[in-house]
Design a protein around this motif. Sequence first.
Motif, PDB file in Angstrom:
ATOM      1  N   LYS A 231      -1.843  40.251  26.208  1.00  0.00           N
ATOM      2  CA  LYS A 231      -3.048  40.431  25.397  1.00  0.00           C
ATOM      3  C   LYS A 231      -2.734  41.075  24.045  1.00  0.00           C
ATOM      4  N   GLY A 232      -1.457  41.272  23.731  1.00  0.00           N
ATOM      5  CA  GLY A 232      -1.055  41.936  22.488  1.00  0.00           C
ATOM      6  C   GLY A 232      -0.982  40.984  21.321  1.00  0.00           C
ATOM      7  N   ARG A 233      -2.082  40.309  21.035  1.00  0.00           N
ATOM      8  CA  ARG A 233      -2.138  39.354  19.924  1.00  0.00           C
ATOM      9  C   ARG A 233      -3.516  39.386  19.302  1.00  0.00           C
ATOM     10  N   LYS A 234      -3.587  38.975  18.043  1.00  0.00           N
ATOM     11  CA  LYS A 234      -4.871  38.940  17.338  1.00  0.00           C
ATOM     12  C   LYS A 234      -4.817  37.911  16.227  1.00  0.00           C
ATOM     13  N   ASN A 235      -5.999  37.472  15.785  1.00  0.00           N
ATOM     14  CA  ASN A 235      -6.095  36.559  14.646  1.00  0.00           C
ATOM     15  C   ASN A 235      -5.788  37.342  13.374  1.00  0.00           C
ATOM     16  N   ILE A 236      -5.148  36.654  12.430  1.00  0.00           N
ATOM     17  CA  ILE A 236      -4.815  37.287  11.155  1.00  0.00           C
ATOM     18  C   ILE A 236      -4.939  36.224  10.062  1.00  0.00           C
ATOM     19  N   SER A 237      -5.412  36.651   8.890  1.00  0.00           N
ATOM     20  CA  SER A 237      -5.485  35.738   7.751  1.00  0.00           C
ATOM     21  C   SER A 237      -4.934  36.439   6.517  1.00  0.00           C
ATOM     22  N   PHE A 238      -4.471  35.633   5.580  1.00  0.00           N
ATOM     23  CA  PHE A 238      -3.825  36.136   4.378  1.00  0.00           C
ATOM     24  C   PHE A 238      -4.637  35.729   3.154  1.00  0.00           C
ATOM     25  N   ASN A 239      -5.205  36.706   2.459  1.00  0.00           N
ATOM     26  CA  ASN A 239      -5.988  36.431   1.255  1.00  0.00           C
ATOM     27  C   ASN A 239      -5.062  36.179   0.078  1.00  0.00           C
ATOM     28  N   GLU A 240      -5.559  35.394  -0.888  1.00  0.00           N
ATOM     29  CA  GLU A 240      -4.766  35.047  -2.067  1.00  0.00           C
ATOM     30  C   GLU A 240      -4.423  36.262  -2.921  1.00  0.00           C
ATOM     31  N   ASP A 241      -5.218  37.324  -2.823  1.00  0.00           N
ATOM     32  CA  ASP A 241      -4.971  38.510  -3.644  1.00  0.00           C
ATOM     33  C   ASP A 241      -3.947  39.460  -3.028  1.00  0.00           C
ATOM     34  N   GLY A 242      -3.323  39.065  -1.916  1.00  0.00           N
ATOM     35  CA  GLY A 242      -2.283  39.887  -1.309  1.00  0.00           C
ATOM     36  C   GLY A 242      -2.786  40.859  -0.259  1.00  0.00           C
ATOM     37  N   THR A 243      -4.050  40.764   0.117  1.00  0.00           N
ATOM     38  CA  THR A 243      -4.585  41.622   1.173  1.00  0.00           C
ATOM     39  C   THR A 243      -4.669  40.826   2.469  1.00  0.00           C
ATOM     40  N   ILE A 244      -4.698  41.558   3.568  1.00  0.00           N
ATOM     41  CA  ILE A 244      -4.916  40.926   4.865  1.00  0.00           C
ATOM     42  C   ILE A 244      -6.420  40.755   5.020  1.00  0.00           C
ATOM     43  N   GLY A 245      -6.860  39.587   5.458  1.00  0.00           N
ATOM     44  CA  GLY A 245      -8.287  39.337   5.679  1.00  0.00           C
ATOM     45  C   GLY A 245      -8.657  39.707   7.095  1.00  0.00           C
ATOM     46  N   GLU A 246      -8.764  38.702   7.934  1.00  0.00           N
ATOM     47  CA  GLU A 246      -9.072  38.938   9.344  1.00  0.00           C
ATOM     48  C   GLU A 246      -7.900  39.654   9.997  1.00  0.00           C
ATOM     49  N   GLY A 247      -8.187  40.633  10.844  1.00  0.00           N
ATOM     50  CA  GLY A 247      -7.144  41.381  11.539  1.00  0.00           C
ATOM     51  C   GLY A 247      -6.613  42.574  10.774  1.00  0.00           C
ATOM     52  N   ARG A 248      -7.263  42.913   9.674  1.00  0.00           N
ATOM     53  CA  ARG A 248      -6.799  44.016   8.838  1.00  0.00           C
ATOM     54  C   ARG A 248      -7.047  45.370   9.525  1.00  0.00           C
ATOM     55  N   ASN A 249      -6.031  46.221   9.502  1.00  0.00           N
ATOM     56  CA  ASN A 249      -6.152  47.604   9.965  1.00  0.00           C
ATOM     57  C   ASN A 249      -5.142  48.442   9.181  1.00  0.00           C
ATOM     58  N   HIS A 250      -4.934  49.698   9.562  1.00  0.00           N
ATOM     59  CA  HIS A 250      -4.027  50.548   8.784  1.00  0.00           C
ATOM     60  C   HIS A 250      -2.569  50.094   8.877  1.00  0.00           C
ATOM     61  N   ASN A 251      -2.200  49.355   9.921  1.00  0.00           N
ATOM     62  CA  ASN A 251      -0.834  48.832  10.037  1.00  0.00           C
ATOM     63  C   ASN A 251      -0.650  47.531   9.255  1.00  0.00           C
ATOM     64  N   GLU A 252      -1.603  46.646   9.335  1.00  0.00           N
ATOM     65  CA  GLU A 252      -1.569  45.370   8.602  1.00  0.00           C
ATOM     66  C   GLU A 252      -2.627  45.449   7.498  1.00  0.00           C
ATOM     67  N   TRP A 253      -2.241  45.968   6.345  1.00  0.00           N
ATOM     68  CA  TRP A 253      -3.192  46.229   5.262  1.00  0.00           C
ATOM     69  C   TRP A 253      -3.087  45.196   4.141  1.00  0.00           C
ATOM     70  N   ARG A 254      -1.844  44.919   3.722  1.00  0.00           N
ATOM     71  CA  ARG A 254      -1.626  43.932   2.672  1.00  0.00           C
ATOM     72  C   ARG A 254      -0.325  43.199   2.965  1.00  0.00           C
ATOM     73  N   TRP A 255      -0.040  42.178   2.180  1.00  0.00           N
ATOM     74  CA  TRP A 255       1.160  41.391   2.409  1.00  0.00           C
ATOM     75  C   TRP A 255       1.781  40.997   1.061  1.00  0.00           C
ATOM     76  N   SER A 256       3.055  40.632   1.126  1.00  0.00           N
ATOM     77  CA  SER A 256       3.745  40.070  -0.046  1.00  0.00           C
ATOM     78  C   SER A 256       4.755  39.046   0.460  1.00  0.00           C
ATOM     79  N   TYR A 257       5.150  38.151  -0.409  1.00  0.00           N
ATOM     80  CA  TYR A 257       6.113  37.120  -0.028  1.00  0.00           C
ATOM     81  C   TYR A 257       7.173  37.034  -1.121  1.00  0.00           C
ATOM     82  N   THR A 258       8.380  37.497  -0.812  1.00  0.00           N
ATOM     83  CA  THR A 258       9.489  37.445  -1.751  1.00  0.00           C
ATOM     84  C   THR A 258      10.766  37.104  -0.989  1.00  0.00           C
ATOM     85  N   ASN A 259      11.637  36.389  -1.667  1.00  0.00           N
ATOM     86  CA  ASN A 259      12.936  36.008  -1.081  1.00  0.00           C
ATOM     87  C   ASN A 259      12.789  35.370   0.294  1.00  0.00           C
TER      88      ASN A 259
END
Length: 190
Positions: free
Chosen positions: A115-143
């Motif tokens: 049961k250790g899974r959840k839906n997550i979405s990635f907003n174009e502005d670099g924030t986490i959409g669905e599934g956002r919490n203090h651990n998964e707050w924002r994202w980046s993509y490099t290299n």
Amino acid sequence: MRWLIDKILGGIIGKIAGVILSAVFLMWGIAPETWFAEILQNPPHWVLNPWTRLGVVIVGVIVALAVMIVRFRSRPDLSKGEKPSGHTLTQYSPPVPSGLYTRQWVLVYNPSNPKGRKNISFNEDGTIGEGRNHNEWRWSYTNDHLDVWMKDNRLHNRFKYDPPSGRFHSTNDLEMHGMVKNQVIYQGKV
């Protein structure tokens, strides 16, 4: 195809309505050029009345205010996490794997728990959409790495994209502050 048929039918109906309206004007003896010229040269007395002009200005101001209020109230409240409608990709969006913004994703944050899974979405502005919490707050993509950042700007997890499987696998880097290793992000919905 339906769009093309609608446009063609709309054009045909518009032409027919124009011909009918022209025939009615000609039968009544109204020629649009002379009618407009006569109204401009000799306007009706109510048009020249100052109260009419004031009323037109007041109605114009009320309509303009109503349009501004409707537009202002229909804007998303970004402070509450509401997203703008439609796609908002910009030239500043990082080069990410296809579908990162548009597809549904599942984060397996605890691989040892079914049961250790959840839906997550990635907003174009670099924030986490669905599934956002203090651990998964924002994202980046490099290299070619998807980095998920905590609210306090510490790296929570780093993922490497695997094109054949369409999954992101945790790299288990030492600099990550996430306690659970071997996390996975895959396409789908919980």
